[in-house]
Design a protein around this motif. Structure first.
Motif, PDB file in Angstrom:
ATOM      1  N   SER A   1       1.482  -1.222  -0.240  1.00  0.00           N
ATOM      2  CA  SER A   1       0.052   0.734   0.113  1.00  0.00           C
ATOM      3  C   SER A   1       0.729   1.560  -0.269  1.00  0.00           C
ATOM      4  O   SER A   1       0.264   2.103  -0.829  1.00  0.00           O
ATOM      5  N   HIS A   2       2.499   0.660   0.826  1.00  0.00           N
ATOM      6  CA  HIS A   2       2.920   2.777   0.905  1.00  0.00           C
ATOM      7  C   HIS A   2       3.704   2.461   0.077  1.00  0.00           C
ATOM      8  O   HIS A   2       3.760   3.252  -0.742  1.00  0.00           O
TER       9      HIS A   2
ATOM     10  N   CYS B   1       0.905   4.236  -2.762  1.00  0.00           N
ATOM     11  CA  CYS B   1       0.875   5.333  -2.331  1.00  0.00           C
ATOM     12  C   CYS B   1       0.303   7.089  -3.126  1.00  0.00           C
ATOM     13  O   CYS B   1      -0.536   7.314  -3.336  1.00  0.00           O
TER      14      CYS B   1
ATOM     15  N   PRO C   1      -3.108   6.003  -5.382  1.00  0.00           N
ATOM     16  CA  PRO C   1      -3.766   5.681  -3.899  1.00  0.00           C
ATOM     17  C   PRO C   1      -4.864   4.861  -3.914  1.00  0.00           C
ATOM     18  O   PRO C   1      -5.183   4.424  -2.933  1.00  0.00           O
TER      19      PRO C   1
ATOM     20  N   ALA D   1      -4.026   1.955  -3.156  1.00  0.00           N
ATOM     21  CA  ALA D   1      -3.024   1.796  -1.816  1.00  0.00           C
ATOM     22  C   ALA D   1      -4.660   1.451  -0.702  1.00  0.00           C
ATOM     23  O   ALA D   1      -3.982   0.840   0.502  1.00  0.00           O
TER      24      ALA D   1
ATOM     25  N   ARG E   1      -1.808   3.794   7.093  1.00  0.00           N
ATOM     26  CA  ARG E   1      -1.495   3.814   5.273  1.00  0.00           C
ATOM     27  C   ARG E   1      -2.829   3.504   4.780  1.00  0.00           C
ATOM     28  O   ARG E   1      -2.763   4.420   3.694  1.00  0.00           O
TER      29      ARG E   1
ATOM     30  N   ALA F   1      -3.704   7.051   2.236  1.00  0.00           N
ATOM     31  CA  ALA F   1      -3.553   7.004   0.516  1.00  0.00           C
ATOM     32  C   ALA F   1      -4.862   8.048   0.189  1.00  0.00           C
ATOM     33  O   ALA F   1      -5.211   8.549  -0.818  1.00  0.00           O
TER      34      ALA F   1
END
Length: 422
Positions: A220-221, A224, A228, A231, A257, A261
């Motif tokens: 996810s990071h 991002c 997004p 993410a 996280r 996002a």
């Protein structure tokens, strides 16, 4: 409609204004007070043979009357983006992992032979070594080492059977997570996603939903900024899978996280809700109850992540006290990447409240630490700050910082992804 690459943007704008390449070069020299740009240099910029440094991007924005952000977006160094199919496959795997977490149990502990204990102990030492190195070395240098360690461990796992295989699953999954993290820090999104996907499969086979959620949090990071929406979905899937077995620290991290996002996607309400969840969970974090792979997560880090999200939400005044903690400027483990990344966010917050000189001073620290770290992620923070400051070339502190960043450009990770930089 996507913006044109930098060379085409310069050429099209120049022609619309009726400038020849020689005329544009003369205007740039007059604005900057130098005589170093010629028609041939402008031609190289337009062909894409060379990339203007931050200082010349600022002067181009002034002379061509273009928003600095347009030039910055067009001049962004070419990295290796994650193919759409890779993101889709990871998302599908994450949904399958989430269904699995409702039924899977941890792999049973069984008696182990001496060879099994030696192999697992060696992998544990490799993991501890990579973690220590990650505190000091950026992905540009560390990613090949992590990738090699993971490949060796994966080969050993492929040859193992029965109890030996079950004992090796978790450490190999952790090595895959570290390979993904360092590849992301080196700017190789495709390689990072491959490692994260492998790590998630191994964590699922090991019956370790918390580790699987951590792998998804890393993915996810990674996505991002570029995607997004994807993410946010991965962070939410990870949070759902960690709800039963995840520690407060892991769940707080996943909430952060998701919040970042959402902020990147422009969804302020969802981002604020995520920050509230992260804060409630963060208050319950106790280091002794957290998994070993969250050794770096403490209250200072949690506060800084909240500050970063507030900057992304354009709330710089609220972000400042969270990002000005002494521990972030001089972390206890002395990581240059941590200093570089959060100094970049602090500089953005200072710029947001009008403290331009302070922002430049902090930005100079961020630029130097980005070089020390060898981290593409940290270097991107420096480049982003230089773009935001480009609209203020008349300020002495901005000119000084622009000159410093120009001098450091060739040393920043990712600068060699284009044929030339000047």
């Amino acid at each position: 409609m996507s913006r044109p690459p930098l060379g085409r943007l310069i050429a099209d704008t120049r022609r619309r204004r009726g400038y020849s390449q020689a005329r544009l070069a003369a205007l740039l020299c007059a604005a900057a007070g130098v005589t170093t740009v010629t028609r041939h240099e402008v031609s190289r910029w337009e062909r894409g043979d060379r990339l203007p440094g931050a200082q010349w991007l600022a002067w181009l924005a002034l002379v061509l009357d273009l928003p600095p952000a347009w030039l910055a977006a067009a001049a962004r160094p070419v990295d290796r983006p994650a193919p759409t199919d890779d993101v889709t496959r990871l998302h599908q795997l994450a949904e399958r992992w989430l269904r699995h977490t409702g039924h899977g149990d941890a792999a049973p502990g069984e008696s182990r032979g001496s060879s099994d204990r030696r192999a697992a102990g060696q992998l544990d030492r490799h993991i501890a070594e990579l973690r220590r190195m990650d505190d000091l070395v950026g992905g540009a240098d560390l990613a090949p080492v992590a990738r090699r360690r993971w490949a060796q461990a994966a080969d050993r796992l492929h040859r193992a059977r029965g109890a030996d295989r079950r004992r090796l699953l978790r450490p190999v999954a952790e090595l895959a997570q570290l390979a993904g993290w360092t590849a992301a820090d080196a700017g190789d999104r495709a390689a990072a996603l491959r490692a994260y996907r492998a790590g998630l499969v191994l964590a699922m086979e090991a019956g370790d939903p918390a580790l699987g959620a951590h792998v998804l949090g890393g993915a996810s990071h990674l996505l991002c900024e570029a995607d997004p929406g994807a993410a946010w979905r991965l962070a939410r899937i990870a949070a759902a899978g960690a709800r039963r077995d995840g520690s407060p620290g892991l769940r707080a991290l996943l909430a952060h996280r998701a919040a970042l996002a959402a902020a990147r996607a422009g969804d302020g309400r969802t981002a604020q809700d995520g920050l509230l969840v992260a804060r409630r969970l963060g208050d319950r974090v106790r280091a002794e109850h957290e998994p070993s792979w969250l050794y770096w997560l403490d209250q200072a880090e949690l506060a800084a992540m909240a500050g970063r999200c507030l900057v992304a939400l354009d709330r710089p005044a609220r972000a400042l006290p969270l990002l000005e903690q002494p521990g972030l400027r001089r972390p206890r483990r002395g990581q240059p990447r941590t200093r570089a990344v959060y100094a970049g966010w602090l500089a953005r917050a200072l710029l947001g409240v009008g403290e331009v000189e302070q922002a430049c001073a902090v930005g100079a620290d961020a630029a130097v630490e980005a070089v020390r770290a060898g981290s593409v992620r940290a270097a991107e923070q420096t480049r982003d700050l230089s773009v935001r400051l480009a609209a203020r070339p008349q300020t002495r502190a901005v000119r000084d910082l622009s000159e410093l960043i120009t001098q450091l450009t060739s040393y920043l990770p990712g600068s060699s992804t284009r044929p030339g930089v000047n």
